[in-house]
Design a protein around this motif. Structure first.
Motif, PDB file in Angstrom:
ATOM      1  N   ILE A   4       0.982  -1.144  -0.148  1.00  0.00           N
ATOM      2  CA  ILE A   4      -0.072   0.195  -0.058  1.00  0.00           C
ATOM      3  C   ILE A   4       1.086   1.183  -0.091  1.00  0.00           C
ATOM      4  CG2 ILE A   4      -1.817   1.158   1.055  1.00  0.00           C
ATOM      5  CD1 ILE A   4      -2.534  -1.394   0.164  1.00  0.00           C
ATOM      6  N   LYS A   5       0.874   2.304  -0.996  1.00  0.00           N
ATOM      7  CA  LYS A   5       1.510   3.426  -1.235  1.00  0.00           C
ATOM      8  C   LYS A   5       1.182   4.773  -0.297  1.00  0.00           C
ATOM      9  CE  LYS A   5       3.467   2.051  -5.429  1.00  0.00           C
ATOM     10  NZ  LYS A   5       3.946   2.466  -6.694  1.00  0.00           N
ATOM     11  N   GLY A   6      -0.604   4.684   0.062  1.00  0.00           N
ATOM     12  CA  GLY A   6      -1.119   5.811   0.804  1.00  0.00           C
ATOM     13  C   GLY A   6      -0.879   5.847   2.110  1.00  0.00           C
ATOM     14  N   THR A   7      -1.579   6.662   2.876  1.00  0.00           N
ATOM     15  CA  THR A   7      -1.496   6.664   3.931  1.00  0.00           C
ATOM     16  C   THR A   7      -2.889   7.060   4.849  1.00  0.00           C
ATOM     17  OG1 THR A   7       0.490   8.010   3.996  1.00  0.00           O
ATOM     18  CG2 THR A   7      -0.752   8.396   6.028  1.00  0.00           C
ATOM     19  N   LEU A   8      -3.304   6.190   5.858  1.00  0.00           N
ATOM     20  CA  LEU A   8      -4.340   6.329   6.596  1.00  0.00           C
ATOM     21  C   LEU A   8      -4.322   6.950   7.790  1.00  0.00           C
ATOM     22  CD1 LEU A   8      -6.516   2.943   6.293  1.00  0.00           C
ATOM     23  CD2 LEU A   8      -6.569   5.080   5.067  1.00  0.00           C
ATOM     24  N   ILE A   9      -4.960   7.920   8.259  1.00  0.00           N
ATOM     25  CA  ILE A   9      -4.919   8.527   9.768  1.00  0.00           C
ATOM     26  C   ILE A   9      -6.414   8.533  10.336  1.00  0.00           C
ATOM     27  CG2 ILE A   9      -4.504  10.589  10.979  1.00  0.00           C
ATOM     28  CD1 ILE A   9      -2.720  11.586   8.580  1.00  0.00           C
ATOM     29  N   PRO A  10      -6.622   7.466  10.961  1.00  0.00           N
ATOM     30  CA  PRO A  10      -7.811   7.241  11.910  1.00  0.00           C
ATOM     31  C   PRO A  10      -7.848   7.967  13.482  1.00  0.00           C
ATOM     32  CG  PRO A  10      -6.556   5.164  12.010  1.00  0.00           C
ATOM     33  CD  PRO A  10      -5.798   6.066  11.067  1.00  0.00           C
ATOM     34  N   ILE A  11      -8.841   8.781  13.647  1.00  0.00           N
ATOM     35  CA  ILE A  11      -8.808   9.581  14.776  1.00  0.00           C
ATOM     36  C   ILE A  11      -9.826   9.205  15.840  1.00  0.00           C
ATOM     37  CG2 ILE A  11      -8.737  12.036  15.645  1.00  0.00           C
ATOM     38  CD1 ILE A  11      -8.051  12.553  12.456  1.00  0.00           C
ATOM     39  N   GLY A  12      -9.739   9.397  16.920  1.00  0.00           N
ATOM     40  CA  GLY A  12     -10.681   8.777  17.966  1.00  0.00           C
ATOM     41  C   GLY A  12     -11.699   9.662  18.296  1.00  0.00           C
ATOM     42  N   GLY A  13     -11.969  10.915  17.498  1.00  0.00           N
ATOM     43  CA  GLY A  13     -13.042  11.934  17.716  1.00  0.00           C
ATOM     44  C   GLY A  13     -12.620  13.018  18.436  1.00  0.00           C
ATOM     45  N   ASN A  14     -13.420  14.127  18.527  1.00  0.00           N
ATOM     46  CA  ASN A  14     -13.088  15.255  19.262  1.00  0.00           C
ATOM     47  C   ASN A  14     -11.878  15.792  19.176  1.00  0.00           C
ATOM     48  OD1 ASN A  14     -14.145  17.129  20.826  1.00  0.00           O
ATOM     49  ND2 ASN A  14     -13.630  16.096  22.852  1.00  0.00           N
ATOM     50  N   ILE A 182     -11.799  -0.751  14.120  1.00  0.00           N
ATOM     51  CA  ILE A 182     -11.552   0.349  14.630  1.00  0.00           C
ATOM     52  C   ILE A 182     -12.639   0.952  15.701  1.00  0.00           C
ATOM     53  CG2 ILE A 182     -10.820   2.681  14.357  1.00  0.00           C
ATOM     54  CD1 ILE A 182      -9.905   1.686  11.772  1.00  0.00           C
ATOM     55  N   ASP A 183     -12.508   1.324  16.745  1.00  0.00           N
ATOM     56  CA  ASP A 183     -13.470   1.884  17.551  1.00  0.00           C
ATOM     57  C   ASP A 183     -13.127   3.362  18.153  1.00  0.00           C
ATOM     58  OD1 ASP A 183     -15.829   2.283  18.911  1.00  0.00           O
ATOM     59  OD2 ASP A 183     -15.994   0.570  20.266  1.00  0.00           O
ATOM     60  N   THR A 184     -13.649   4.178  18.586  1.00  0.00           N
ATOM     61  CA  THR A 184     -13.500   5.601  18.958  1.00  0.00           C
ATOM     62  C   THR A 184     -14.053   5.976  19.986  1.00  0.00           C
ATOM     63  OG1 THR A 184     -14.979   6.247  17.451  1.00  0.00           O
ATOM     64  CG2 THR A 184     -13.161   6.032  16.296  1.00  0.00           C
ATOM     65  N   HIS A 185     -13.682   7.224  20.541  1.00  0.00           N
ATOM     66  CA  HIS A 185     -14.138   7.856  21.773  1.00  0.00           C
ATOM     67  C   HIS A 185     -14.108   6.645  22.846  1.00  0.00           C
ATOM     68  CE1 HIS A 185     -16.079  11.194  19.866  1.00  0.00           C
ATOM     69  NE2 HIS A 185     -16.587  10.199  19.046  1.00  0.00           N
ATOM     70  N   PHE A 186     -12.808   5.891  22.738  1.00  0.00           N
ATOM     71  CA  PHE A 186     -12.819   4.594  23.397  1.00  0.00           C
ATOM     72  C   PHE A 186     -12.622   4.714  24.917  1.00  0.00           C
ATOM     73  CE2 PHE A 186     -10.749   0.597  24.233  1.00  0.00           C
ATOM     74  CZ  PHE A 186     -11.486  -0.340  23.629  1.00  0.00           C
ATOM     75  N   ILE A 187     -11.697   5.497  25.409  1.00  0.00           N
ATOM     76  CA  ILE A 187     -11.634   5.901  26.875  1.00  0.00           C
ATOM     77  C   ILE A 187     -13.061   6.383  27.599  1.00  0.00           C
ATOM     78  CG2 ILE A 187     -10.307   6.530  28.802  1.00  0.00           C
ATOM     79  CD1 ILE A 187      -8.833   4.503  26.844  1.00  0.00           C
ATOM     80  N   GLN A 188     -13.386   7.420  26.851  1.00  0.00           N
ATOM     81  CA  GLN A 188     -14.296   8.393  27.204  1.00  0.00           C
ATOM     82  C   GLN A 188     -15.737   7.688  27.523  1.00  0.00           C
ATOM     83  OE1 GLN A 188     -12.102   8.958  24.909  1.00  0.00           O
ATOM     84  NE2 GLN A 188     -10.837  10.727  25.716  1.00  0.00           N
TER      85      GLN A 188
END
Length: 287
Positions: A4-14, A182-188
């Motif tokens: 894979i040559k591209g880049t992913l940036i998953p973010i947890g929200g907020n 992938i899951d987000t807002h994980f701790i909060q």
């Protein structure tokens, strides 16, 4: 396996958008913030960034928030692509924006809206092709936008019914990185239980729990580096010695033995293929 040559940036929200009144738990917005990394990876402030607020119930307001945030970072070529139907994903002007963008930013909201309105369309095909084949092309997503990157996508589920079978709802995502859930807002929002069940369902996949204002830069579909002010929780079920998910009735407490869990923070790295963690040394400065 294709490189894979591209880049992913998953973010947890907020993520910090440069308008926070309390900076105690955020990094300096201009030089260290999550969106700074999105701009940097996309090629800098002159790059063309397209914001897609499809997941949101208030797409106009959300689009404006990102326009303001990226403008604060010095960007001058920001576009809002407000896709509200599959038909919008087939419009010539929409397709041209996706073809010409250096970076894509999916907003938060309801991840099922992203897959329902973009999944299987021309735009989806272009995103997959460019991500696989173009170095420097970035797809970022926050909250719902991050969760939709997976193939086995968490669509919902109760955090209060943690570790009870049926606490998580799964759906098909965009399939950008099928090795992850992938899951987000994980701790909060206390989502440890529903991610554990997701990994029990698919023990060959790696579960990623992203705290708010926290993300990962994923290169080559494999090499992950943590960014942001919080933590990333990794769930590795490849060494499970007991997993009764398949035989249980819904509503029954689950048993999982030998689930490997890692807690990573800013600057730490992870190799998806080899399931290998590399952490900063204790004496390293916070970056």
């Amino acid at each position: 396996m294709q490189l894979i040559k591209g880049t992913l940036i998953p973010i947890g929200g907020n993520e910090d958008k440069g308008n926070e009144s309390n900076e105690n738990y955020t990094l300096e917005f201009i030089d260290d913030g999550i969106l700074f990394h999105v701009v940097k990876e996309s090629g800098g402030i002159n790059s063309k960034i397209v914001v897609i607020p499809t997941a949101s119930s208030i797409p106009v307001e959300v689009g404006q928030n990102y326009l303001d945030a990226f403008t604060k970072l010095g960007c001058t070529n920001i576009h809002i692509l407000d896709i509200r139907s599959k038909e919008d994903s087939e419009k010539k002007e929409s397709i041209e924006l996706i073809k010409s963008a250096n970076g894509i930013m999916f907003s938060g909201g309801d991840q099922s809206k992203i897959t329902d309105k973009i999944g299987g369309t021309t735009i989806h095909e272009i995103l997959l092709d460019r991500y696989k084949n173009e170095e420097g092309f970035v797809i970022a997503g926050t909250s719902a936008g991050a969760m939709a990157m997976a193939n086995e996508m968490i669509a919902g589920g109760s955090a209060t019914d943690a570790f009870i079978k049926g606490a998580v709802d799964m759906y098909k995502g965009l399939g950008l990185i099928p090795e992850l859930i992938i899951d987000t807002h994980f701790i909060q929002r206390g989502r440890f239980g529903r991610q554990s069940e997701a990994v029990a369902k698919f023990p060959n996949l790696l579960g990623i729990g992203l705290a708010e204002d926290t993300g990962m830069i994923i290169k080559n579909g494999n090499d992950c580096k943590v960014i942001g002010s919080g933590m990333v929780i990794l769930f590795d079920g490849s060494n499970l010695t007991h997993n009764n998910e398949k035989v249980l009735k819904e509503g029954t407490p689950m048993t999982m033995a030998n689930l490997t869990v890692h807690v990573l923070s800013n600057g730490d790295s992870f190799d998806i293929k080899n399931r290998k963690v590399e952490v900063l040394p204790i004496e390293a400065p916070f970056i």
